[in-house]
Scaffold this motif. Structure first.
Motif, PDB file in Angstrom:
ATOM      1  N   ILE A  93     -47.797 -55.661  72.891  1.00 15.64           N
ATOM      2  CA  ILE A  93     -47.863 -54.047  72.755  1.00 15.64           C
ATOM      3  C   ILE A  93     -48.426 -53.597  73.905  1.00 15.64           C
ATOM      4  CG2 ILE A  93     -48.932 -52.259  71.352  1.00 15.64           C
ATOM      5  CD1 ILE A  93     -48.850 -54.206  68.998  1.00 15.64           C
ATOM      6  N   LEU A  94     -49.520 -54.023  74.418  1.00 14.29           N
ATOM      7  CA  LEU A  94     -49.985 -53.326  75.710  1.00 14.29           C
ATOM      8  C   LEU A  94     -48.943 -53.556  77.003  1.00 14.29           C
ATOM      9  CD1 LEU A  94     -53.758 -54.453  75.797  1.00 14.29           C
ATOM     10  CD2 LEU A  94     -52.724 -52.149  75.015  1.00 14.29           C
ATOM     11  N   ALA A  95     -48.424 -54.799  77.107  1.00 14.17           N
ATOM     12  CA  ALA A  95     -47.326 -55.074  78.075  1.00 14.17           C
ATOM     13  C   ALA A  95     -46.307 -54.134  77.966  1.00 14.17           C
ATOM     14  CB  ALA A  95     -47.001 -56.458  77.941  1.00 14.17           C
ATOM     15  N   ASP A  96     -45.692 -54.071  76.544  1.00 13.24           N
ATOM     16  CA  ASP A  96     -44.493 -53.093  76.400  1.00 13.24           C
ATOM     17  C   ASP A  96     -44.750 -51.555  76.593  1.00 13.24           C
ATOM     18  OD1 ASP A  96     -43.200 -55.434  75.744  1.00 13.24           O
ATOM     19  OD2 ASP A  96     -43.297 -54.946  73.560  1.00 13.24           O
ATOM     20  N   ALA A  97     -46.268 -51.322  76.809  1.00 11.67           N
ATOM     21  CA  ALA A  97     -46.547 -49.706  77.061  1.00 11.67           C
ATOM     22  C   ALA A  97     -46.937 -49.837  78.563  1.00 11.67           C
ATOM     23  CB  ALA A  97     -47.894 -49.643  76.252  1.00 11.67           C
ATOM     24  N   GLN A 120     -55.096 -46.248  82.953  1.00 12.15           N
ATOM     25  CA  GLN A 120     -54.463 -46.785  81.582  1.00 12.15           C
ATOM     26  C   GLN A 120     -55.519 -46.923  80.472  1.00 12.15           C
ATOM     27  OE1 GLN A 120     -52.369 -50.246  82.911  1.00 12.15           O
ATOM     28  NE2 GLN A 120     -51.348 -49.426  84.752  1.00 12.15           N
ATOM     29  N   HIS A 121     -56.704 -46.699  80.760  1.00 11.69           N
ATOM     30  CA  HIS A 121     -57.694 -46.809  79.673  1.00 11.69           C
ATOM     31  C   HIS A 121     -57.687 -45.961  78.614  1.00 11.69           C
ATOM     32  CE1 HIS A 121     -61.758 -46.532  77.868  1.00 11.69           C
ATOM     33  NE2 HIS A 121     -61.590 -47.782  78.257  1.00 11.69           N
ATOM     34  N   LEU A 122     -57.242 -44.698  78.570  1.00  8.86           N
ATOM     35  CA  LEU A 122     -57.053 -43.846  77.298  1.00  8.86           C
ATOM     36  C   LEU A 122     -55.991 -44.218  76.513  1.00  8.86           C
ATOM     37  CD1 LEU A 122     -57.722 -41.317  75.661  1.00  8.86           C
ATOM     38  CD2 LEU A 122     -56.222 -40.242  77.254  1.00  8.86           C
ATOM     39  N   ARG A 123     -54.706 -44.780  77.181  1.00 10.99           N
ATOM     40  CA  ARG A 123     -53.753 -45.137  76.295  1.00 10.99           C
ATOM     41  C   ARG A 123     -54.046 -46.702  75.497  1.00 10.99           C
ATOM     42  NH1 ARG A 123     -50.380 -44.930  72.873  1.00 10.99           N
ATOM     43  NH2 ARG A 123     -48.359 -45.655  72.983  1.00 10.99           N
ATOM     44  N   ALA A 124     -54.554 -47.329  76.418  1.00  9.43           N
ATOM     45  CA  ALA A 124     -55.084 -48.849  75.854  1.00  9.43           C
ATOM     46  C   ALA A 124     -55.903 -48.547  74.670  1.00  9.43           C
ATOM     47  CB  ALA A 124     -55.717 -49.736  76.825  1.00  9.43           C
TER      48      ALA A 124
END
Length: 134
Positions: A93-97, A120-124
């Protein structure tokens, strides 16, 4: 006031006693290690540890000539330990994002700990929060 856990990353010497010195310095500074590890590849030992007071850790380590130390915010979540494939499913899921995982380990409470680029911290964190309520 709640404790904010953060990752400290650094290179350690590869000679006997370097991890002992690291642990002794942090222990004397009353910095609690909540997870992490050291990984050696060829002539480099890379350490990443989850700590309860990153600023105190950096100050103590630098005072003893250990460092430089990089402090990173972490993304933490609990995977279903009884279900095979959880790590792959979540990190997919993280990779796809488009989120890059820089460091991955577990803490003492069996939670997955990730360091991702700061931008990328907030989105993760949002993705991890949605995963935790599944």
């Amino acid at each position: 006031m709640s404790v904010v856990l953060r990752d400290i990353g650094l290179l350690l010497r590869t000679d006997p006693g370097s991890l002992a010195e690291f642990g002794e310095v942090l222990g004397a500074a009353r910095v609690s290690l909540e997870g992490g590890g050291v990984f050696t590849y060829q002539d480099a030992s890379i350490a990443h540890f989850l700590v309860d007071d990153a600023d105190a850790a950096v100050e103590a380590l630098n005072a003893h000539g250990i460092g430089p130390v990089i402090i990173s915010d972490v993304v933490m979540l609990r995977l279903d330990q009884g279900k095979a494939g959880q790590l792959g499913a979540f990190t997919r899921i993280l990779a796809d994002a488009g989120i890059e995982i820089l460091v991955q380990y577990s803490d003492h409470d069996h939670r997955l700990v990730l360091v991702v680029p700061p931008d990328q911290h907030l989105r993760a964190t949002q993705i991890a929060s949605a995963w935790d309520v599944r």
